[in-house]
Design an enzyme around this catalytic site. Structure first.
Site, PDB file in Angstrom:
ATOM      1  N   ARG A 182     -71.694 -14.026  24.745  1.00 24.15           N
ATOM      2  CA  ARG A 182     -71.288 -15.041  23.765  1.00 24.15           C
ATOM      3  C   ARG A 182     -70.673 -16.216  24.508  1.00 24.15           C
ATOM      4  O   ARG A 182     -69.820 -16.027  25.389  1.00 24.15           O
ATOM      5  CB  ARG A 182     -70.281 -14.480  22.759  1.00 24.15           C
ATOM      6  CG  ARG A 182     -69.686 -15.552  21.853  1.00 24.15           C
ATOM      7  CD  ARG A 182     -68.894 -14.987  20.684  1.00 24.15           C
ATOM      8  NE  ARG A 182     -69.778 -14.705  19.553  1.00 24.15           N
ATOM      9  CZ  ARG A 182     -69.351 -14.400  18.326  1.00 24.15           C
ATOM     10  NH1 ARG A 182     -68.049 -14.317  18.079  1.00 24.15           N
ATOM     11  NH2 ARG A 182     -70.207 -14.152  17.353  1.00 24.15           N
ATOM     12  N   ARG A 223     -67.268 -13.795   8.297  1.00 25.47           N
ATOM     13  CA  ARG A 223     -66.456 -13.702   7.087  1.00 25.47           C
ATOM     14  C   ARG A 223     -67.224 -13.167   5.881  1.00 25.47           C
ATOM     15  O   ARG A 223     -66.672 -12.448   5.050  1.00 25.47           O
ATOM     16  CB  ARG A 223     -65.842 -15.064   6.762  1.00 25.47           C
ATOM     17  CG  ARG A 223     -64.734 -15.474   7.731  1.00 25.47           C
ATOM     18  CD  ARG A 223     -64.329 -16.934   7.529  1.00 25.47           C
ATOM     19  NE  ARG A 223     -63.203 -17.312   8.368  1.00 25.47           N
ATOM     20  CZ  ARG A 223     -63.297 -17.646   9.649  1.00 25.47           C
ATOM     21  NH1 ARG A 223     -64.475 -17.639  10.246  1.00 25.47           N
ATOM     22  NH2 ARG A 223     -62.218 -17.985  10.341  1.00 25.47           N
ATOM     23  N   TYR A 263     -61.311 -18.261  25.715  1.00 21.76           N
ATOM     24  CA  TYR A 263     -60.770 -17.100  26.410  1.00 21.76           C
ATOM     25  C   TYR A 263     -61.164 -17.158  27.891  1.00 21.76           C
ATOM     26  O   TYR A 263     -61.852 -18.085  28.323  1.00 21.76           O
ATOM     27  CB  TYR A 263     -61.215 -15.812  25.718  1.00 21.76           C
ATOM     28  CG  TYR A 263     -60.701 -15.726  24.289  1.00 21.76           C
ATOM     29  CD1 TYR A 263     -59.348 -15.959  24.013  1.00 21.76           C
ATOM     30  CD2 TYR A 263     -61.546 -15.474  23.224  1.00 21.76           C
ATOM     31  CE1 TYR A 263     -58.866 -15.914  22.714  1.00 21.76           C
ATOM     32  CE2 TYR A 263     -61.068 -15.434  21.918  1.00 21.76           C
ATOM     33  CZ  TYR A 263     -59.724 -15.650  21.668  1.00 21.76           C
ATOM     34  OH  TYR A 263     -59.244 -15.621  20.380  1.00 21.76           O
ATOM     35  N   ALA A 284     -63.628  -7.947  19.795  1.00 19.16           N
ATOM     36  CA  ALA A 284     -63.240  -8.277  21.162  1.00 19.16           C
ATOM     37  C   ALA A 284     -62.276  -7.211  21.679  1.00 19.16           C
ATOM     38  O   ALA A 284     -61.152  -7.093  21.199  1.00 19.16           O
ATOM     39  CB  ALA A 284     -62.583  -9.653  21.207  1.00 19.16           C
ATOM     40  N   GLN A 288     -67.990  -5.707  22.204  1.00 20.18           N
ATOM     41  CA  GLN A 288     -67.727  -6.960  22.914  1.00 20.18           C
ATOM     42  C   GLN A 288     -66.564  -6.735  23.884  1.00 20.18           C
ATOM     43  O   GLN A 288     -65.478  -6.323  23.476  1.00 20.18           O
ATOM     44  CB  GLN A 288     -67.378  -8.078  21.926  1.00 20.18           C
ATOM     45  CG  GLN A 288     -67.238  -9.442  22.589  1.00 20.18           C
ATOM     46  CD  GLN A 288     -66.785 -10.512  21.610  1.00 20.18           C
ATOM     47  OE1 GLN A 288     -65.641 -10.487  21.159  1.00 20.18           O
ATOM     48  NE2 GLN A 288     -67.669 -11.448  21.280  1.00 20.18           N
ATOM     49  N   SER A 331     -70.837  -9.666  13.262  1.00 14.56           N
ATOM     50  CA  SER A 331     -70.186 -10.363  14.362  1.00 14.56           C
ATOM     51  C   SER A 331     -68.896  -9.651  14.742  1.00 14.56           C
ATOM     52  O   SER A 331     -68.199  -9.118  13.868  1.00 14.56           O
ATOM     53  CB  SER A 331     -69.884 -11.796  13.932  1.00 14.56           C
ATOM     54  OG  SER A 331     -69.560 -12.603  15.023  1.00 14.56           O
ATOM     55  N   PRO A 332     -68.549  -9.609  16.029  1.00 10.67           N
ATOM     56  CA  PRO A 332     -67.279  -8.975  16.426  1.00 10.67           C
ATOM     57  C   PRO A 332     -66.094  -9.731  15.832  1.00 10.67           C
ATOM     58  O   PRO A 332     -65.900 -10.910  16.131  1.00 10.67           O
ATOM     59  CB  PRO A 332     -67.302  -9.044  17.952  1.00 10.67           C
ATOM     60  CG  PRO A 332     -68.323 -10.086  18.292  1.00 10.67           C
ATOM     61  CD  PRO A 332     -69.311 -10.099  17.189  1.00 10.67           C
TER      62      PRO A 332
END
Length: 354
Positions: A229, A322, A181, A57, A99, A22-23
């Site tokens: 996403r 994580r 965002y 990101a 991303q 995952s980014p």
């Protein structure tokens, strides 16, 4: 073969397994430039055997950074650092994605280890922008509501960033429209109080995201995958809902988006999120029923948990965050546990699990 280690072809790429890095922001860049940290961080996950690695990101403009330490792709000089990273990932059998993001009203902050609070302009911060003049936190300065020229700049910035990502050698782009965002701020009625063509109705609130997707697709090769996403819900009454996400997914699929990366939250500081193992999987499952591919993320910490999600057809990819920070070699270890013969780097063959 286990579901987790079955390949997945999307347009012109084939992922060797369903494990996605995952980014995850590292907040370790200077003026947007990647450095050795980013190469080692992302490169080690390629050595560790993940099928897809999505760079964090990455801001399409300086004002779109979450923190001054965010990576950026708003100028040509950023390309070479990313090219080195993408090349390394591909050399080790994984697919490199990036991303593209704009933080909107949640920009101009200190990194998490320094509190994550909004950075005053007197200390190197900058004026933030948003669909409406509504701060994320009460103590934040009021963002500037984007006018038509500002909106067109955002769209142009995503398009220019896409061209640079292509030059850098990335094979996949994910557009960040989640976590409160900028693009998600337009989606949610909690943060979008506009009365023009970008506010009010569902169709108006999704307009900027659709225009950003259109701009990206106008320069991104048709044979290259495009992900989006989203936050599947605000977790707040009167906000963006799972039903809205299902409706949006159908529209994005028709527009040529290949996969929805299903996250949630991040747009309301007061939201009560019932976080727990796999708590976002139901969103992925519901959106997947529209016929589009989905990825799920959030408190997924074991290969067996990911395997069950895939076996039950609740997602097509599993995004690890994580857990892959804790253990970049999770895919290699999981392959051994499932009896799969994953390719280990030749430099590490002496340590290959038997």
């Amino acid at each position: 073969m286990s579901a987790l280690f079955s390949p997945l072809s999307i347009k012109n790429i084939t992922l060797k397994n369903r494990i996605v890095v995952s980014p995850m922001c590292q907040y370790s860049a200077l003026d947007g430039f990647t450095n050795d940290w980013h190469l080692v961080h992302l490169g080690s996950r390629a050595i560790g055997g993940a099928g897809l690695i999505i760079a964090e990101a990455t801001s399409v403009s300086p004002e779109g950074r979450i923190t001054p330490g965010d990576t950026g792709i708003w100028k040509d000089e950023h390309i070479e650092g990313f090219r080195r990273i993408a090349r390394f990932i591909h050399d080790h059998g994984s697919i490199a994605g990036i991303q593209l993001a704009h933080a909107g009203r949640k920009a101009s902050c200190t990194p998490p280890w320094d509190g994550g609070k909004q950075l005053p302009e007197s200390e190197g911060g900058w004026q933030t922008v948003a669909p409406s003049s509504l701060p994320f936190n009460a103590e934040d300065r009021v963002p500037t509501a984007l006018d038509e020229a500002g909106i067109q700049k955002v769209i142009a910035d995503f398009k220019a960033a896409t061209l640079r990502a292509l030059q850098a050698g990335f094979k996949l782009i994910e557009i960040h429209s989640a976590h409160g965002y900028l693009l998600f701020e337009f989606l949610s009625p909690l943060s979008n109080h506009r009365t023009d063509q970008y506010g009010g109705s569902f169709d108006n609130r999704i307009r900027l995201l659709l225009q950003a997707v259109e701009a990206v697709r106008s320069v991104w090769p048709d044979e290259n995958p495009l992900f989006v996403r989203i936050s599947s819900t605000d977790w707040v009454e009167g906000g963006w809902t799972p039903d809205d996400s299902v409706r949006l997914a159908s529209i994005l699929k028709a527009q040529g988006v290949d996969l929805i990366d299903c996250s949630s939250g991040g747009n309301a500081a007061y939201a009560k999120i019932p976080a727990g193992p796999g708590y976002q999987v139901p969103f992925s499952e519901a959106i997947r029923k529209t016929g589009i591919l989905t990825g799920t993320v959030g408190m997924i910490t074991s290969a067996s948990q990911a395997e069950q999600i895939l076996q039950e057809d609740r997602a097509d990819l599993v995004f690890f965050g994580r857990e892959l920070l804790r253990n970049p070699y999770l895919p290699l270890i999981a392959a051994h546990e499932f009896g799969e013969d994953a390719d280990w780097p030749v430099q590490y063959l002496r340590a290959k699990l038997k």
